[in-house]
Motif scaffolding. Structure first.
Motif: not given
Length: 194
Positions: A58-65, A109-114, A180-182
């Motif tokens: 996740d860190t290397d790919g900049l993946i949040v979730a 995921f769109t709702k979660q991102a918001m 990612a933490d939020a």
């Protein structure tokens, strides 16, 4: 027609020659301009970065979730800080090709991102959209992805409008960790390996 008011010979403007302009250098954008990481063809095996990203940490790919069918990743060339993309794991180009499960999870995921972006950055609004096909402005048309761009009142000023430059005050790795933490835990397979 403007006449030159000086009797001095015309000079070529070169490196280091003052010309009255101030510059904000953004050399990281050259990779995008030159097409770095763009697929060489339409298939998943043709260098698609959206197929390669989930294979990284996740860190290397900049993946949040991560979910079962889609993942949220930071945009390497963001319009605003926190600019995310929701991407199906499956290599699919057209929105109409998504399964019902992929469509539902993309929306969730769109709702979660918001929610995560509001919690972390106090975003006032969002631009959410899919550029479907290269004619519509998709930089990587072979793999569908939805943009979630946080917006704030007054976030557009002379820099992006006239100077075509955006000042981003935070490193992508730091933004990824905070989001990612939020990220809301609503029973998905969301991950935040730091």
């Amino acid at each position: 027609m403007l006449a030159r008011m000086s009797s001095e010979p015309e000079q070529q403007i070169g490196v280091g020659t003052p010309d009255g302009f101030q510059r904000l250098w953004t050399p990281h954008r050259m990779a995008y301009i030159q097409g770095e990481n763009k697929p060489t063809g339409p298939g998943a095996g043709d260098g698609c970065p959206f197929c390669a990203i989930p294979e990284k940490s996740d860190t290397d790919g900049l993946i949040v979730a991560r979910g079962s069918h889609v993942y949220a990743v930071l945009n390497l060339y963001p319009y605003n800080g926190g600019h995310l993309m929701i991407v199906p794991f499956r290599h699919v180009a057209d929105y109409t090709e998504l399964t019902a499960e992929e469509t539902v999870e993309l929306a969730e995921f769109t709702k979660q991102a918001m929610t995560a972006l509001r919690n972390v950055s106090g975003a006032h609004g969002f631009n959410i959209g899919i550029n479907q096909g290269s004619a519509a402005g998709a930089g990587i048309a072979a793999h569908l992805h939805q943009h979630v761009v946080p917006r704030w009142g007054g976030d557009t000023n002379f820099l992006p409008v006239i100077g075509h430059t955006k000042v981003l005050p935070q490193l992508l790795a730091d933004t990824r960790r905070m989001l990612a933490d939020a990220w809301p835990d609503v029973g998905s397979d969301a991950s935040s390996d730091a």
